[in-house]
Write a protein that holds these residues in place. Sequence first.
Motif, mmCIF file in Angstrom:
data_model
loop_
_atom_site.group_PDB
_atom_site.id
_atom_site.type_symbol
_atom_site.label_atom_id
_atom_site.label_comp_id
_atom_site.label_asym_id
_atom_site.label_seq_id
_atom_site.Cartn_x
_atom_site.Cartn_y
_atom_site.Cartn_z
ATOM 1 N N LYS A 223 0.833 -1.204 0.000
ATOM 2 C CA LYS A 223 0.000 0.000 0.000
ATOM 3 C C LYS A 223 0.863 1.247 0.000
ATOM 4 N N ARG A 226 2.172 1.696 -3.531
ATOM 5 C CA ARG A 226 1.087 2.106 -4.431
ATOM 6 C C ARG A 226 0.704 3.569 -4.174
ATOM 7 N N GLN A 230 0.800 6.615 -6.896
ATOM 8 C CA GLN A 230 -0.413 7.395 -7.195
ATOM 9 C C GLN A 230 -0.199 8.876 -6.912
ATOM 10 N N ASN A 325 5.121 -0.887 -17.061
ATOM 11 C CA ASN A 325 4.308 0.160 -17.693
ATOM 12 C C ASN A 325 5.193 0.894 -18.695
ATOM 13 N N LYS A 537 1.094 6.344 -15.188
ATOM 14 C CA LYS A 537 0.838 5.430 -14.070
ATOM 15 C C LYS A 537 2.088 4.622 -13.745
ATOM 16 N N PHE A 614 -0.435 -4.693 -9.546
ATOM 17 C CA PHE A 614 -1.216 -3.455 -9.516
ATOM 18 C C PHE A 614 -2.137 -3.355 -10.732
ATOM 19 N N LYS A 615 -1.643 -3.762 -11.897
ATOM 20 C CA LYS A 615 -2.472 -3.748 -13.104
ATOM 21 C C LYS A 615 -3.667 -4.679 -12.941
ATOM 22 N N SER A 616 -3.400 -5.851 -12.400
ATOM 23 C CA SER A 616 -4.467 -6.845 -12.206
ATOM 24 C C SER A 616 -5.520 -6.331 -11.236
ATOM 25 N N GLU A 617 -5.063 -5.696 -10.159
ATOM 26 C CA GLU A 617 -6.007 -5.159 -9.170
ATOM 27 C C GLU A 617 -6.819 -4.005 -9.748
ATOM 28 N N ASP A 618 -6.202 -3.186 -10.597
ATOM 29 C CA ASP A 618 -6.920 -2.069 -11.216
ATOM 30 C C ASP A 618 -8.024 -2.554 -12.145
ATOM 31 N N LYS A 619 -7.769 -3.671 -12.817
ATOM 32 C CA LYS A 619 -8.785 -4.221 -13.723
ATOM 33 C C LYS A 619 -9.973 -4.777 -12.952
#
Length: 619
Positions: A223, A226, A230, A325, A537, A614-619
């Motif tokens: 966290k 992340r 952000q 990314n 990102k 992080f990409k997977s969680e965003d999806k």
Amino acid sequence: MKKVSFFMNAYIDLFLFVLFITIKILVYGSQMQPDYFSYAALLPPVLASVLILSAISLLFKNKFRIKFLYICNLLITLFIIGDLTYFRYFKDVISIPVLVNGVALGAVKSSVASLIKLTDFLYAADLLLMVPFIRGYRAKDNLELPKKLRFSLLMICLIIGLTANIKSFYSLSKEQPRLLSTMYNKVYITRKLGAVNYHSLDLYNSISAGISRLTPLSNVEEKEIRTFLQTNSREESNLKGAAKGKNLIMIQVEALQGFVIDSKVNGEEITPNLNKLAKNSVYFNNIFYQTAAGGTSDAEFMTNNSLYPASSGAAYFLYAGNEFNGMPENFKEAGYDTAALHGFTETFWNRNVMYKKLGFNNFYGEKSYTVDETVGLGLSDKSFLNQAVEKIKTLNKPYYSFLITLSSHFPYDDPSKYGTFNVASYEGTLLGNYMKSIHYTDEQLGIFFDKLDKEGILKDSVVVLYGDHYAIPKEQINQLSTFLNKSSLSDIEWAQLQKVPLIIHFPNESPKGVNDIYAGQIDIYPTLCNLFSLPNKGLMGRDLFNSKEEKVVFRDGSFTDGKYYYMAQTNTYYNLTTYEKVRETEILKKKKDDVINQLEYSDDILKHNLLKKFKSEDK
């Protein structure tokens, strides 16, 4: 006296080992950091580490002990010679990850060979002298102490060695918290603890890192990372979308160091074409290279990912299985064609794997070119750039093309092919050969830009050009100081010279001018995200057209904010106005802690492949 004589004869190999290795490591330490070296300060941890090895050897009887000590001597000698050679180019010491992907150095034999000095092999002199002694000594099986006495000697060596070492390690950990676990400043550790302790610590941390990669981070740690990413990614307004829909031609120039821009030798400009380009573009004159053990590949990695280089070794090898990314992927998702162009071996620095991973549709490596002329390491910049124009013309518009030049690669040992540029009194020197090589590359870039203009490509393209890393190693500091009309260069003056040009050229040459913000290669990608309206990102840099914060973080924990410069290798702060040393304040200490946090965030992102998660969680 007989007992003493017997003891000396029985363990003469041990005494010689302690003597020779201690002397070797102390001399080695003085070569690594001569200006800040103290024999008295380094002796305790060096002697402690040698005593620990001696204690281990006492577990064996004569024949096996002397073999063990000889092998230890051989390995330490090889590491010393390897460290010194590696340090001359990378300003770092060898580590396990470097050895794992060390095959990359094999392809640039001329570069490596030019760094080795004949005097380095004096470190191995005792190994040759010891061979006949060992053969004669092996036969003396009767020279053996009783087990109890040998065990007592072992415990004495071990206790003294461990006690002194623990004290040295503790002292360093108090002075530089987290240094021993992060290993972000290997040279400083070596200077404080010696070669044996450093390489032992490196082995331990490499094993620990391998285990930690299998152990997920806690939710709190994830966290925190992340949140940082952000917070670091924010919408900008100045020049937002100014290049949207245009082509991007990005050129990474081999060993283009900032001091050559607008400089002359013998009355002639060294880089006339780049000088002209800089005047008609936005020229960032305070951009530092931030590369580490990955050299040129680190520069590519940072500019295309906005992450820091690996803490040791090259990210292109160690993290080729990760998701990123990447800028090529970002452009591709915006409808761009993407291509990387480089006239060297496709597998060098693992480019054939990493370019696909980053999102390049095409990679035009050595096999894609007609190798009709070589300069330096391979295909000449003249031939490469000439053929590159034809390849760029085949790309679907809009496109992102990424070019890497080659001819100005260290050690600049092909002066007969660089042309007739007159370097006057620097003829035959490394600095003179470098100026010839970069003048040659500058000439080819000028021809390249003219061709792009005639083809109508420039009017629809943004050109970004930057240098990848330094050109002149510190061993040649006297040559560079003479060229700059200085009697000498202090540490902070040398540090301030470690800049590379960053030039962003817009269609119609607007905007243009000099931007003196302190920044690094990690900031190029976020800057282009703003110009091309791409998602920003998971990036650790910041947009140079909007950021008011001046910050450059280096892989060894050094940093500058434009006002102060913290030099991690000597643990010293400098005022950039006066160049005087200053004491650490709470504000500077907090900035140093923030720097270490950011390096650890980047390391954790790479080690645990967090961008994929992080990409997977965003999806």
